[in-house]
Write a protein that holds these residues in place. Structure first.
Motif, short mmCIF file in Angstrom:
data_model
loop_
_atom_site.label_atom_id
_atom_site.label_comp_id
_atom_site.label_asym_id
_atom_site.label_seq_id
_atom_site.Cartn_x
_atom_site.Cartn_y
_atom_site.Cartn_z
N GLU A 46 58.29 -18.02 70.02
CA GLU A 46 57.86 -17.01 71.01
C GLU A 46 57.30 -15.78 70.30
OE1 GLU A 46 59.49 -14.68 75.00
OE2 GLU A 46 60.83 -16.03 73.90
N TRP A 97 59.76 -12.11 81.27
CA TRP A 97 61.13 -11.62 81.17
C TRP A 97 61.28 -10.50 82.18
CZ3 TRP A 97 64.93 -13.80 78.46
CH2 TRP A 97 64.59 -14.64 77.37
N GLY A 147 63.49 -15.52 80.86
CA GLY A 147 62.48 -16.06 79.97
C GLY A 147 61.08 -15.76 80.46
N THR A 202 58.11 -18.27 76.23
CA THR A 202 59.43 -18.76 75.87
C THR A 202 59.46 -20.28 75.90
OG1 THR A 202 60.33 -16.79 76.96
CG2 THR A 202 61.89 -18.51 76.37
N ILE A 219 66.05 -21.81 77.61
CA ILE A 219 66.45 -20.98 78.74
C ILE A 219 67.47 -21.66 79.65
CG2 ILE A 219 65.58 -20.01 80.92
CD1 ILE A 219 65.12 -18.26 78.47
#
Length: 455
Positions: free
Chosen positions: A144, A385, A420, A424, A429
């Protein structure tokens, strides 16, 4: 011990698959850059690609070969340079300290070959399985980072970006009404729970119950269209909308200009999110190395906590706490079957989430309807996020995990984000996963949803 081996054996193929996927994704993100692009301009929020690659491999050496087998690293003379606690952030850009691309790739693949051979050649204990998964998930965090590095410095999008719209939805509006009640938060277990689907980092544990009053939370993320209205209403120029921390962030850059013949400070006030610009009579957004028309229905992205907080004051809303977020996303109650994702326990895929760098938050906030939570909240996993109002603090009963710096360095001065983002990795997650960012961070794929003030 036999049952422990049997449990671990059930997951061996899965771990090998995740290891090889992490290897190939990391390698592709580095090989796809021409030599001159490896010289990433210094930026406090990103690391150069070669260092990310070497550091990821070094983590396996420390937590698999050094810890489990007591064997030294491939090249002990390089250990301090790949260790984030031994080399200062700015020094990671010093090409004279580090090997070049081919030497780093050789080191990287040597380590991965050793790890793969070790997994395949023996029965695994629960502890070994846990360590492997820990290292694989750690590497996915750096995958990421490699992606948002490209966005930060304006390099081409990763090859994984398809740019399609795999799960269109019909527009939805309004709030989900969450009833008062007692809810489960977090994952079960302590630091010595090793295997299975209930893998979790230390900051997600131990699970506990919480009593919450009723509240109302938006079914969708805040969109570019909604944030644009704030920008065009001079939201960045209205001090009453900003907290002390937000005003301090706004005032970080001061320029001295002549105003009416008098030299005085003039604030360089940001007037829009980080990668927006007004050009050719339209709003545009920088997408890696391209400027594209702003998609009004896509989620607003790359905003700080302070910007999210100011938008809420402008709109008469508030950010959810992290407990409210998790309840809206998972709806886990005591004595009921536990769900890891908003839709249940099936693993995330492209029909449910915008992750794995496939769509990069370019799709509308009302897409991915089959990924809805029990309360019909959309895109609570993937896309961006999500900022919450909560400080990143340990849960009661917290115990430091095998890697003592996974969480502890962020406690106190970071804000919790959840769910996430588009960059990601989907295998990383869960709905309980907690990520911590300083409130001024906007280079990460951060956005937000809001709650009604009366709930």
């Amino acid at each position: 011990m036999e049952s422990e081996h049997m449990v671990a054996e059930d997951y061996k193929a899965q771990v090998l698959e995740e290891l090889e996927l992490a290897r190939s994704r990391t390698e592709q993100l580095v090989r796809s850059l021409p030599e001159d692009k490896l010289e990433v301009p210094y930026h406090p929020g990103v690391n150069p690609p070669l260092w990310e690659m070497g550091h990821s491999a070094f983590f396996y050496e420390v937590f698999v070969f050094n810890l489990l087998d007591g064997t030294p690293s491939c090249d002990p003379s390089m250990d301090d340079l790949w260790d984030s606690f031994h080399v200062e952030h700015r020094d990671r850009w010093r090409r004279d300290l580090f090997p070049g691309r081919e030497a780093t790739l050789k080191y990287f693949n040597t380590v991965y070959d050793r790890v793969s051979e070790r997994i395949g050649s023996r029965e695994l204990t629960g502890q070994e399985l846990y360590l492997y998964r820990y290292a694989v998930f750690h590497q996915n965090m750096h995958i990421e980072s490699l992606i948002w590095c490209r966005q930060t410095v304006g390099y081409p999008a990763p090859a994984e970006f398809i740019g399609d719209r795999p799960a269109p939805g019909e527009p939805v509006t309004g709030d989900a009404e969450i009833p008062a009640g007692r809810w489960l938060i977090g994952m079960p277990g302590e630091s010595d729970d090793f295997a299975g689907e209930d893998f979790a980092f230390d900051a997600e544990k131990p699970r506990f119950e919480v009593e919450l009053p009723a509240f109302a939370i938006s079914r969708t993320l805040v969109s570019n269209r909604e944030f644009q209205a704030f920008v065009e209403d001079r939201g960045y120029q209205r001090p009453e909308l900003w907290s002390f921390g937000g005003r301090k962030w706004l005032e970080t850059e001061v320029d001295v200009s002549l105003v009416h013949g008098v030299s005085e400070p003039q604030l360089k006030v940001p007037r829009h999110p980080l990668y927006w610009r007004w050009h050719g009579n339209q709003w545009q957004e920088r997408f890696f190395d391209q400027w594209l028309p702003l998609n009004p229905d896509a989620p607003v992205t790359h905003v700080t906590y302070w910007e999210a907080e100011a938008w809420c004051r402008w709109a008469g809303r508030r950010l959810p706490s992290e407990y409210e977020w998790e309840v809206a996303a998972l709806g886990n109650r005591p004595e009921e079957s536990f769900r890891r994702y908003p839709w249940g326990n099936e693993r995330p895929d492209a029909s449910r989430v915008d992750m794995d760098a496939r769509s990069m938050a370019r799709n509308p906030v009302f897409d991915y309807p089959v990924g809805d939570s029990p309360f019909r909240c959309r895109q609570m996993v993937g896309s961006v996020w999500e900022w919450t109002s909560s400080q990143f603090l340990p849960y009661d009963g917290f115990k430091v995990d095998m890697y003592p710096f996974m969480s502890t360095l962020q406690f106190g001065d970071h804000k919790v984000t959840r769910g996430g983002g588009c960059a990601t990795s989907s295998n990383l997650i869960r709905g309980t996963y907690r990520q911590a960012y300083l409130p001024l961070r906007n280079d990460v794929y951060t956005g937000f949803r809001t709650c009604a003030l009366n709930g």
